[in-house]
Write a protein that holds these residues in place. Structure first.
Motif, PDB file in Angstrom:
ATOM      1  N   THR A   2      31.124  -1.930 -35.389  1.00  0.00           N
ATOM      2  CA  THR A   2      30.297  -1.103 -34.529  1.00  0.00           C
ATOM      3  C   THR A   2      30.485  -1.530 -33.071  1.00  0.00           C
ATOM      4  OG1 THR A   2      28.403  -2.594 -34.753  1.00  0.00           O
ATOM      5  CG2 THR A   2      28.564  -0.782 -36.343  1.00  0.00           C
ATOM      6  N   TYR A   3      30.083  -0.663 -32.169  1.00  0.00           N
ATOM      7  CA  TYR A   3      30.181  -0.989 -30.751  1.00  0.00           C
ATOM      8  C   TYR A   3      29.062  -1.932 -30.340  1.00  0.00           C
ATOM      9  CZ  TYR A   3      33.861   2.360 -30.649  1.00  0.00           C
ATOM     10  OH  TYR A   3      35.047   3.001 -30.913  1.00  0.00           O
ATOM     11  N   SER A   5      26.273  -5.015 -31.095  1.00  0.00           N
ATOM     12  CA  SER A   5      26.253  -6.273 -31.830  1.00  0.00           C
ATOM     13  C   SER A   5      24.801  -6.705 -32.036  1.00  0.00           C
ATOM     14  CB  SER A   5      26.979  -7.357 -31.032  1.00  0.00           C
ATOM     15  OG  SER A   5      26.257  -7.643 -29.836  1.00  0.00           O
ATOM     16  N   GLU A  33      25.818   3.901 -35.828  1.00  0.00           N
ATOM     17  CA  GLU A  33      27.132   4.368 -35.377  1.00  0.00           C
ATOM     18  C   GLU A  33      27.512   5.672 -36.075  1.00  0.00           C
ATOM     19  OE1 GLU A  33      31.640   2.799 -34.868  1.00  0.00           O
ATOM     20  OE2 GLU A  33      29.936   1.743 -34.025  1.00  0.00           O
ATOM     21  N   ASP A  44      35.847   7.017 -31.288  1.00  0.00           N
ATOM     22  CA  ASP A  44      36.702   5.852 -31.041  1.00  0.00           C
ATOM     23  C   ASP A  44      37.650   6.077 -29.871  1.00  0.00           C
ATOM     24  OD1 ASP A  44      35.515   4.365 -33.057  1.00  0.00           O
ATOM     25  OD2 ASP A  44      36.941   5.061 -34.567  1.00  0.00           O
ATOM     26  N   CYS A  47      35.607   5.918 -26.614  1.00  0.00           N
ATOM     27  CA  CYS A  47      35.211   4.539 -26.296  1.00  0.00           C
ATOM     28  C   CYS A  47      36.407   3.714 -25.838  1.00  0.00           C
ATOM     29  CB  CYS A  47      34.531   3.898 -27.496  1.00  0.00           C
ATOM     30  SG  CYS A  47      32.876   4.548 -27.802  1.00  0.00           S
ATOM     31  N   ALA A  54      31.691   3.374 -23.876  1.00  0.00           N
ATOM     32  CA  ALA A  54      31.554   2.414 -24.979  1.00  0.00           C
ATOM     33  C   ALA A  54      30.285   1.580 -24.808  1.00  0.00           C
ATOM     34  CB  ALA A  54      32.779   1.513 -25.057  1.00  0.00           C
ATOM     35  N   ALA A  58      27.089   1.430 -27.340  1.00  0.00           N
ATOM     36  CA  ALA A  58      26.540   0.162 -27.828  1.00  0.00           C
ATOM     37  C   ALA A  58      25.042   0.078 -27.560  1.00  0.00           C
ATOM     38  CB  ALA A  58      27.265  -1.011 -27.175  1.00  0.00           C
ATOM     39  N   GLU A  61      23.218   2.525 -29.986  1.00  0.00           N
ATOM     40  CA  GLU A  61      23.203   1.988 -31.347  1.00  0.00           C
ATOM     41  C   GLU A  61      22.184   0.845 -31.469  1.00  0.00           C
ATOM     42  OE1 GLU A  61      27.923   2.788 -32.404  1.00  0.00           O
ATOM     43  OE2 GLU A  61      27.195   0.737 -32.233  1.00  0.00           O
TER      44      GLU A  61
END
Length: 131
Positions: A2-3, A5, A33, A44, A47, A54, A58, A61
């Motif tokens: 995933t973008y 964390s 995601e 993708d 990003c 991107a 993130a 998400e």
């Protein structure tokens, strides 16, 4: 992958995740995601070609996952508070504001009526509750 964390979720929550929360974080991020990729064709590729996009993905998400954790903790502690249904809902979702950011940053027109209606149908009601 995933973008977002676990660190992104912790930033959104402004605290570290518990051991139990850390266990579920990868699955929540993967689900978030998927919700984003359902709204953004070629996620993708976008990003990879745009670091700012991107970073937006993130953040969205992580915020979606953080909402699930916040909802779990609503009402714990003392004092009175006001919340909206989005805070209380223990479901993973992309808010209308976040969907608008994705559309704007991915090149979709805000006038795309089909996409707009799709986003509205997937967003929870925004009722305010007084507790």
């Amino acid at each position: 992958m995933t973008y977002a964390s676990i660190k992104n979720i912790e930033t959104a929550l402004t605290r570290e995740l518990t051991a139990q929360e850390t266990q579920y974080a990868p699955a929540l991020l993967a689900q978030a995601e998927q919700l984003v990729s359902d709204r953004v064709p070629s996620l993708d590729n976008l990003c990879a070609s745009d670091a700012d996009f991107a970073a937006t993905v993130a953040q969205i998400e992580a915020e979606a996952a953080a909402r699930v954790y916040r909802a779990h903790h609503v009402g714990q502690g003392t004092g009175s508070y006001r919340m909206n249904i989005e805070t209380a809902a223990q479901i993973l979702y992309i808010s209308q504001d976040e969907a608008a950011r994705l559309r704007r940053n991915s090149g979709f027109s805000a006038r795309d009526r089909f996409l707009q209606l799709s986003m509205e149908q997937q967003a929870p009601a925004r009722e305010v509750l007084a507790v």
